[in-house]
Write a protein that holds these residues in place. Structure first.
Motif, short mmCIF file in Angstrom:
data_model
loop_
_atom_site.label_atom_id
_atom_site.label_comp_id
_atom_site.label_asym_id
_atom_site.label_seq_id
_atom_site.Cartn_x
_atom_site.Cartn_y
_atom_site.Cartn_z
N ASP A 62 -8.79 -56.17 -29.16
CA ASP A 62 -7.55 -55.42 -29.07
C ASP A 62 -6.40 -56.24 -28.52
O ASP A 62 -5.24 -55.90 -28.70
N ASP A 72 -3.76 -51.34 -37.24
CA ASP A 72 -3.21 -50.19 -36.51
C ASP A 72 -1.70 -50.15 -36.69
O ASP A 72 -1.11 -50.97 -37.41
N VAL A 117 -8.00 -53.66 -41.99
CA VAL A 117 -7.60 -52.37 -41.44
C VAL A 117 -6.72 -52.68 -40.23
O VAL A 117 -7.15 -53.37 -39.30
N SER A 163 -12.02 -45.75 -40.52
CA SER A 163 -12.53 -46.25 -39.23
C SER A 163 -14.02 -45.95 -39.06
O SER A 163 -14.70 -46.66 -38.31
N ASP A 164 -14.53 -44.94 -39.77
CA ASP A 164 -15.97 -44.61 -39.70
C ASP A 164 -16.84 -45.60 -40.45
O ASP A 164 -18.02 -45.73 -40.16
N ALA A 205 -15.88 -53.43 -37.68
CA ALA A 205 -14.94 -53.60 -36.57
C ALA A 205 -14.96 -55.02 -36.01
O ALA A 205 -13.96 -55.48 -35.45
N PRO A 264 -6.60 -47.15 -40.09
CA PRO A 264 -7.89 -46.61 -39.66
C PRO A 264 -8.11 -45.15 -40.07
O PRO A 264 -9.24 -44.74 -40.30
N ASP A 265 -7.03 -44.37 -40.19
CA ASP A 265 -7.19 -42.96 -40.53
C ASP A 265 -7.04 -42.67 -42.03
O ASP A 265 -7.13 -41.52 -42.44
N VAL A 294 -7.85 -54.21 -36.74
CA VAL A 294 -8.88 -53.50 -35.99
C VAL A 294 -10.20 -53.42 -36.76
O VAL A 294 -11.19 -52.94 -36.24
N GLY A 295 -10.17 -53.91 -38.02
CA GLY A 295 -11.38 -53.89 -38.82
C GLY A 295 -11.11 -54.45 -40.19
O GLY A 295 -10.01 -54.90 -40.50
N MET A 347 -15.58 -48.94 -41.65
CA MET A 347 -15.11 -50.33 -41.62
C MET A 347 -15.99 -51.19 -40.71
O MET A 347 -16.73 -50.68 -39.87
#
Length: 182
Positions: free
Chosen positions: A156, A41, A39, A105-106, A110, A18-19, A47-48, A108
């Protein structure tokens, strides 16, 4: 025997975090033969998903698609999506620089449609042929809760990524099944 996601999936899945920065992911996409990454974690949970479409959309001006430089100046690599960019759009360089450092993460998606290893071929075909969503790749997750063998949106609480089923995998399987029946 009915084929399942486990039979079709590729287990060596390239992912992003994500980052990870937009520029880094664009560079990776330029070097691979597919159009997106799950994506995940730190725990391996999906998470995406991020696709070329998500990233190109950042750099579109109105309805035009453009060349996207990779890395920092001097740009030695580019992703070639189209060539229709007018000289009136000189602020593109600023736009590129502004988005390059953004985390994935901005941008993707989700709400990822995933399947379990036990999901059958018919369900997978329905998902890949859905008129509402343009799905090319289905992450396969191994969930602790296996009550459903169908598709679901990622939460999650779901399990870890164990593979991915691409449209090409399904097409090959259907082709091979048809050849075997001849």
């Amino acid at each position: 025997m009915t084929l399942t996601a486990r039979d079709l999936m590729e287990t060596d899945v390239e992912t992003v975090a994500p980052d990870d920065e937009v520029s880094e992911v664009l560079g990776r996409l330029a070097r691979v033969d597919f159009n997106g990454f799950p994506v995940v974690d730190d725990d391996g949970r999906v998470v995406g998903i991020v696709t070329q479409h998500d990233l190109v959309h950042l750099f579109q001006t109105e309805d035009r698609v453009l060349w996207i430089p990779i890395g920092l100046p001097p740009f030695t690599e580019t992703l070639t999506y189209a060539v229709d960019v007018s000289w009136d759009d000189l602020d593109l360089g600023v736009d590129l620089a502004r988005h390059a450092g953004r985390p994935i993460s901005d941008v993707m998606t989700a709400d990822v449609v995933t399947v379990a290893p036990e999901t059958d071929l018919d369900t997978i075909l329905d998902l890949l042929a859905d008129d509402e969503r343009d799905i090319n790749r289905l992450p396969v997750i191994d969930s602790e809760d296996r009550r459903s063998s169908g598709s679901r949106s990622q939460t999650d609480d779901d399990g870890t990524l164990v593979g991915i089923v691409a449209r090409q995998d399904v097409l090959r399987a259907v082709r091979d099944e048809r050849k075997a029946k001849r």
